[in-house]
Structures are given as structure tokens and as C-alpha cells.
Enzyme design. Structure first.
Site, PDB file in Angstrom:
ATOM      1  N   ASP A 210       0.865  -1.175   0.000  1.00  0.00           N
ATOM      2  CA  ASP A 210       0.000   0.000   0.000  1.00  0.00           C
ATOM      3  C   ASP A 210       0.912   1.239   0.000  1.00  0.00           C
ATOM      4  OD1 ASP A 210      -3.199   0.700   1.608  1.00  0.00           O
ATOM      5  OD2 ASP A 210      -2.086   1.746   0.046  1.00  0.00           O
TER       6      ASP A 210
HETATM    7  C1  GLC Z   1      -4.344   4.334  -0.184  1.00  0.00           C
HETATM    8  C2  GLC Z   1      -5.246   3.204   0.237  1.00  0.00           C
HETATM    9  C3  GLC Z   1      -5.341   2.096  -0.778  1.00  0.00           C
HETATM   10  C4  GLC Z   1      -5.190   2.667  -2.174  1.00  0.00           C
HETATM   11  C5  GLC Z   1      -3.794   3.228  -2.307  1.00  0.00           C
HETATM   12  C6  GLC Z   1      -3.564   3.872  -3.679  1.00  0.00           C
HETATM   13  O1  GLC Z   1      -3.587   4.795   0.906  1.00  0.00           O
HETATM   14  O2  GLC Z   1      -4.987   2.594   1.490  1.00  0.00           O
HETATM   15  O3  GLC Z   1      -6.609   1.455  -0.573  1.00  0.00           O
HETATM   16  O4  GLC Z   1      -5.401   1.627  -3.124  1.00  0.00           O
HETATM   17  O5  GLC Z   1      -3.496   4.168  -1.296  1.00  0.00           O
HETATM   18  O6  GLC Z   1      -4.426   4.961  -3.823  1.00  0.00           O
END
Ligand code: GLC
Length: 734
Positions: free
Chosen positions: A295
Site C-alpha cells: 500500500d
Molecule cells: C491508499 C489506500 C489504498 C489505495 C492506495 C492507492 O492509501 O490505502 O486502498 O489503493 O493508497 O491509492
């Protein structure tokens, strides 16, 4: 059936082998590197904390300057040409995406196309209900269709990878991300997960109308203590395997081509460098063959977690645990080469990671078809077919919670609509609205206008706007029906939106009480991204419609229900508490030695009623259903439940039949009920249908104290009914 093997195509594997043999180490490491629109820091921590890390020498000065200062990634095209970037996230302009793909294909040495990821969670341009709402349709075909349409629209923008479905089980509504999942139940979330993967990916990823799906956030993100986002999850291995992992297994079995690691730690080990999770579970147990992306910044965040010494250690531990694509922390691109030189990572490991990434790129047929036809958006996005699907999904997602007969609305002379939310189409789009826009959406006010309803409107209060009492009194004068809108703004749920108090904010409860005092019948329409404690709304309203954040067609769908064109069929997939303090609250709890009861010394809070405000599976209709003649039979390793369900009202409707199991006696205590089946049954007024549902005996098991999956012999209760409180039961013995 495990569809992971569909990712392994011999002709592609041969091409991957050849490509890997030609790649330099730098080019291989480039494939691991995912860049965002601004290469924001290794983690979103405060400047003071960043300076403290700098002072402690745990990040170097140039790292601080380059990364934590939030600089944009300099010279994206130059770095793509140099093979230093394998994927991007959150680029929303197809012209820019085509340009970057052209640089990758024509200027980089080996011409490896880019993965372009975006959170297309519940729509791209045509926005569907938030997942927590759509889950209330209990309809896998609805889940699948909205994903298919979202994928088709995403590809017209050059997006070939969505960071969805989010399949975290959410039991604590203080956690804002309950909005993004399918609710509190593992079985339903597992069906939702598989349907979403099939909708996004189809059965052939080379189809240019499909995208790579991503099962997130792996894992147990929803178990965050106190519902505080990013918080630790401290759970038993049994709970991990019985509650939080099954939806991810379902996504993997459905062939999902990517997984995303969660921000949280599980029992002290951050998911982003958790070898047990990313290798033992995901690769060895699930047999997953796709790629693992961290993430946003979560690899670098292990520094803040405190189980890595510095960013190089973060790279070492995450890569060795099984993370492969580093979303914007830049730890991999900064340190993997050094770690290979020092023997902490082997070339074989690097090749395996690159293989999984290239496997996804070949599956998408990106080497042959990297560009997007810029003319498609015009005809594909927000087309009538997509809008109609969004409206249908929205109708099927809104849950009728109360109705004294005031709905459906008939022959009302003076209808008055109140509250800012009634005219905020943008707020209907929910937490992940991709390219969705309010001015392409339909608010409740617009929906009423579209229908030609004669009404007056007053935005005399809002979620954060105090009540204008004079405007309120003037507006309701002479009304014979009020529609009062209540709830949350879309930014109040989703990521980084945890609340210690999830009750209605501002003067909204005051408005409900004033309407009760006025004696005018009123319908409360709720717009929210989480279950809310709304006892005042329940007690005082003539009808309550839980309209969540229903997306682009919200206003039209709500009017279809309010005026009876659609008989509401949705059922809750999360328990509504009486008070925030009951969270986490969920139906499939264990009985304890003091089962909840009238006596004081039983497992309950003294300051709330015994029962939740609304139970899991609950929802009303404009008709009613009666169940009878339940019988069960064990045969060939399955239990078959046969029963009658009758529509005893005077309008046709679609019942959501639910099947629950209770293991009466086991070596570990078992939940009082567990959903093990559901089915939509269409019934005309007065019609009776005989229904048979089956449960595989193997699904009745649990993990013993030494983590063996067991189905213990003995009695089981099987419940059939309208929601999780049904007492229509039969007993069978395994
Ligand atoms: C965010 C979220 C995740 C998302 C990623 C990219 O922090 O936790 O769900 O897919 O970043 O946007």
C-alpha cells in the site's frame, strides 16, 4: 476451483524467461518501482516526526530532501526511458498515460510497457453505490456487472489495473473504511470478492475492456483496534483464518492477479514485511501466482512501525517477506541493488518478483496493445446503458429500515424536502469516486424534478450547517409530507476517516425531533458511508430509507423507491448500533458464559437495549414474506434445507433468503449464527415458492487450538429466514 493457473500461459512464460535473461539488474529493479503523481514520502508522517528520524540518523539528509519534502518525482519520462519505473498510480489523463507508454515502448532498451493503477473501486466516470451499499443488494450479479462497467470505463482512460476489490471484513463502524467493503460477514464478503474479481478481470485479461484486479488490504485491516485507521490488529490465528482471510482466498481462487499489503501490523508484524502472510499464506497456501504491491508508502512506514532499522532494512525485510511492487516509498529502487551485492537478496528472488510482474503485463497483452484509443471515452463513459446499470444497482442497495405505510408516496399534495444533502449530487458519489463528478450525477432534488414531482425544497440545515429555524418553520408550513435528508458527507467515511462518535452530527437530531413535534408525517433519507446509531430517527420517523452514497444515479434510484416503482429488496450487511460505544458490534459473536439477556450479570452494556438498532440481514419491503415447512437432509457431504417462502402482501417483491448455521457444541466456542447461504427469490403477491439451499459440510468447520481445520461431529442448528434474527430452525447431526 483455483483460477490462478489461468495466469500461467506457456507462450507468455517463454517470453518472460527470454526477457528476464536480457534484463540488467537495474531494469529488473525498475519493474519493482511504482511512482505516484508526486513521489510523496515513505510515509505520511508529520514534519516533526520526519525531522526526528533525520536527527536519529534513520534517514539520510538527501533522502529527507528528496522524499519527505513531497517533491514530485522528477523527470518521469527520463526515468521510464531508463527503465527505472515499472508502474504508476493515480494518473488520470489518458494523453499522459499514452505518452508514458510510448516512452516505455520506444525509448526504453527493452520496451516493457507500464502498469497504470488507479482506485476504481465503485466506478470510473459512472459511479456505482459504495461497496457497503452495493453489498446490501446481496446479488453477486450486481457486484459483477458494476465491476465490469467500471473496468470498461477505466480502460478508456488508459488505466489497466484497479486497486479493488477491498475485501476487508469490517465489524467496527468507527473505522471509516467499512464504506469500502462488503460489511461484517466473512461468507458474504467472500462471495463479493469473487464476483468483483470476475467482473473486473473477466476470464481473459487480454480483453481490452478488462483490468487487473487487486485484493486489498492483505490482511485483517478491518480489525484495527478501536476502529482507528492504520491501527494494530491484535487477533488470534484462529480469528485471522476464520474471519479475515477467507475473502482473500476467494479472490485468489477467482484468479485475482494482484494483492495489496495492508498498512497495519498483525500481532506486531507489519503486513508489508510479514513473511508468514505474503509467502506462507499467500504463495504456499493460496497458490497465488500474480504480483504483490505494497500500500502507499507502507514499506517505508515500517520505519515508523519500528521493526526495521532504516529504509534499507525496510527494503530488505519487505522484499524477503514477499512484497514485489513498492508503491511510492522508493525503498526498493534505492536499496535492492545494494542488498543483492551484500547477499541479503538473491538474483533468483529478484527474477521471481520480476516474473510475477511481467506475467501480469503479458496477461494484459500490454506488449501488443499498450495504448488507449482516446476516442472511446466519449461513447463509453456515462452512456445510457451504464447509467441504467448504476440506477438499478442503486435501487437494489438502498435499505428500507422503517415504514408505517407512508411509503410508497401516493397523492401527497404538498411535499417538502429538507436538508443540504438533498441537493448535493457530489456527496452521493461516496469515498472512492475516481473521475466521477457531481455535475454528472443526480441528487434527490434533481431526481424529484426528473420525475416531475411537485415539491418545495429548503436547505435549512446540513451535516455541518446549523439549523436555520425560521427557514425550517416557513418551509414545513402546510406540508402534508416532509422528506428529511440526514447523514454524513462523503469525506467522513473511507480512508483516514475514523470517528470516536459516529452519531448524526450538528442539528440533525434536533431537526428530527422538531419534525416529530410538528405532527407532519416525514420520511428520513440517510446518506452515509457507515452504519450509524440513529435511535432518534428510528423512533420519530414515519419511514426511514438508508440510501448510503448511491453514486451517479442516486436521486433517480431513491425516487424509484419512494414512489413505488421499485419495491426495496436490500438487506443490511452490517449491524447498526444503538450507540457508538457498542462498536465493534456484529451478529456472528460467540455466546459467552453469560449470553446477552435480561439479567444484569450478562454480557451487555447497561445503557443500551439488548438488541442492536438494526440486525445483520435486516431490511423491509413494500410487501411481507412468510417462511414455513423447513426440512433438512444430509446427503453426499452436504446438508440440504428445503422450505417454503410466501409473499403475503399485495405487491410483487424480491426476497433475500438467508441461511445461518450454529454449531451447538464444539471444542472451541462457535458463533451463535454464521451466514452460510443466501438467495434472491422473486415472488408475486400471494405466490409461494419451495426453495432448496445447500451447504457443504466442510464449510461448517473451524480451526482448533493447534490450528487444524476441523468439522467436529455433533448437532448443528440451521436457521432460514429474512434476517439474522430468524428463529425458524431445524437441527441436523454430523
Ligand atoms: C491508499 C489506500 C489504498 C489505495 C492506495 C492507492 O492509501 O490505502 O486502498 O489503493 O493508497 O491509492
Amino acid at each position: 476451483m483455483n483460477k490462478q493457473n489461468l495466469l500461467i500461459k506457456p507462450e507468455n512464460e517463454a517470453k518472460i524467461d527470454k526477457l528476464i535473461s536480457e534484463m540488467t539488474i537495474d531494469e529488473k529493479i525498475g519493474q519493482l518501482n511504482q511512482v505516484g503523481p508526486s513521489a510523496l514520502g515513505a510515509f505520511e508522517i508529520t514534519l516533526e516526526e520526519q525531522k526526528a528520524l533525520l536527527k536519529a540518523g534513520r534517514i539520510t539528509k538527501e533522502e529527507y530532501e528528496k522524499i519527505f519534502s513531497g517533491q514530485k518525482w522528477d523527470n518521469e519520462e527520463e526515468n521510464v526511458a531508463a527503465g527505472k519505473i515499472g508502474s504508476f498510480l493515480a494518473i488520470r489523463h489518458p494523453e499522459k498515460i499514452n505518452r508514458l507508454q510510448k516512452v516505455a515502448m520506444e525509448e526504453s532498451r527493452l520496451g516493457i510497457p507500464l502498469l497504470i493503477g488507479l482506485d476504481v473501486v465503485h466506478g470510473m466516470n459512472t459511479i456505482f453505490p459504495i461497496p457497503l451499499a452495493e453489498a446490501c443488494s446481496w446479488d453477486v450479479d450486481v457486484y459483477k456487472e458494476s465491476a465490469r462497467i467500471s473496468a470498461k470505463e477505466a480502460r478508456t482512460h488508459g488505466i489497466n489495473w484497479t486497486f479493488a476489490p477491498m475485501v476487508d471484513v469490517g465489524r467496527d463502524s468507527r473505522w471509516g473504511r467499512v464504506a469500502e467493503g462488503a460489511g461484517e460477514d466473512t461468507y458474504l464478503t467472500s462471495k463479493f470478492a469473487a464476483a468483483k474479481v470476475e467482473g473486473f478481470q473477466g476470464d481473459d485479461l487480454s480483453n481490452s475492456e478488462r483490468v487487473v484486479a487487486c485484493a486489498k488490504h492483505f490482511a485483517a485491516y478491518g480489525a484495527a483496534i478501536a476502529g482507528r485507521d492504520y491501527n494494530s490488529a491484535d487477533i488470534s490465528l484462529q480469528t485471522l483464518w476464520e474471519t479475515y482471510l477467507p475473502p482473500f482466498k476467494a479472490a485468489s481462487d477467482a484468479g485475482v492477479a494482484s494483492f495489496m499489503t495492508a498498512f497495519n501490523d498483525i500481532n506486531g508484524v507489519p503486513c508489508s514485511n510479514n513473511k508468514y502472510l505474503l509467502t506462507d499464506v499467500l504463495r504456499d497456501n493460496f497458490g497465488f501466482k500474480g504480483l504483490v504491491v505494497s500500500d502507499a508508502g507502507s514499506i517505508g512506514e515500517c520505519l515508523a512501525h519500528g521493526n526495521v532499522a532504516d529504509r534499507k532494512d525496510a527494503a530488505r525485510k519487505s522484499f524477503n517477506a514477499g512484497a514485489e511492487v513498492d508503491m511510492v516509498s522508493r525503498c526498493f529502487v534505492d536499496y535492492i541493488k545494494e542488498l543483492i551485492d551484500e547477499g541479503d537478496i538473491t538474483l533468483e528472488q529478484l527474477d521471481n518478483a520480476v516474473r510475477n510482474i511481467l506475467r501480469v503485463k503479458f496477461a494484459l497483452n500490454l506488449f501488443e496493445n499498450p495504448y488507449v484509443d482516446l476516442s472511446l471515452r466519449e461513447t463509453v463513459c456515462l452512456c445510457d446503458e451504464h447509467r441504467a446499470a448504476a440506477r438499478d444497482a442503486a435501487r437494489r442497495s438502498a435499505v428500507l429500515l422503517e415504514n408505517d405505510g407512508v411509503l410508497p408516496i401516493k397523492n401527497k399534495k404538498k411535499i417538502v424536502v429538507l436538508g443540504e444533502l438533498a441537493d448535493m449530487a457530489d456527496e452521493m458519489l461516496g469515498t472512492w469516486a475516481a473521475l466521477g463528478r457531481g455535475d454528472e450525477g443526480v441528487s434527490l432534488v434533481q431526481g424529484l424534478k426528473n420525475r416531475g414531482v411537485d415539491f418545495t425544497y429548503s436547505a435549512c440545515y446540513g451535516v455541518e450547517t446549523p439549523l436555520d429555524r425560521e427557514a425550517f418553520d416557513t418551509a414545513i408550513k402546510g406540508a402534508d409530507l416532509v422528506i428529511a435528508t440526514l447523514g454524513e458527507l462523503r469525506r467522513m467515511s473511507g480512508e483516514a476517516s475514523s470517528y470516536a462518535d459516529i452519531a448524526l452530527q450538528g442539528d440533525q437530531i434536533e431537526v428530527v425531533k422538531l419534525l416529530k413535534e410538528s405532527g407532519i408525517p416525514f420520511v428520513s433519507v440517510l446518506f452515509n458511508g457507515r452504519p450509524m446509531p440513529i435511535p432518534e430517527v428510528k423512533e420519530n420517523s414515519n419511514a426511514v430509507l438508508e440510501a448510503w452514497h448511491l453514486g451517479t444515479e442516486a436521486g433517480n434510484a431513491i425516487c424509484d423507491i419512494l414512489f413505488g416503482d421499485y419495491n426495496p429488496s436490500a438487506r443490511l450487511t452490517t449491524t447498526f448500533p444503538n450507540k457508538t460505544g457498542e462498536c465493534p458490534i456484529y451478529y456472528n459473536h460467540v455466546p459467552t458464559g453469560r449470553p446477552r439477556g435480561e439479567i444484569r450479570h450478562s454480557c451487555k452494556h447497561l445503557d443500551v437495549p439488548l438488541d442492536p438498532l438494526y440486525p445483520f440481514g435486516y431490511g423491509l419491503s413494500y410487501t411481507e414474506y412468510a417462511y414455513s415447512d423447513l426440512s433438512v437432509e444430509l446427503k453426499d457431504g452436504k446438508v440440504y434445507a428445503t422450505f417454503n417462502v410466501k409473499n403475503i402482501g399485495d405487491v410483487a417483491g424480491e426476497e433475500t433468503v438467508q441461511l445461518y448455521i450454529h454449531d451447538v457444541l464444539a471444542s472451541r466456542v462457535r458463533p451463535v449464527r454464521e451466514l452460510k447461504g443466501f438467495k434472491k427469490v422473486l415472488l408475486n403477491a400471494g405466490e409461494t415458492k419451495s426453495v432448496t439451499m445447500e451447504v457443504d459440510i466442510n464449510e461448517l468447520g473451524f480451526y482448533s487450538m493447534n490450528m487444524e481445520y476441523v468439522v467436529e461431529k455433533g448437532d448443528f442448528e440451521l436457521f432460514i429466514g429474512h434476517d439474522s434474527t430468524t428463529d425458524l430452525k431445524a437441527v441436523f447431526t454430523v
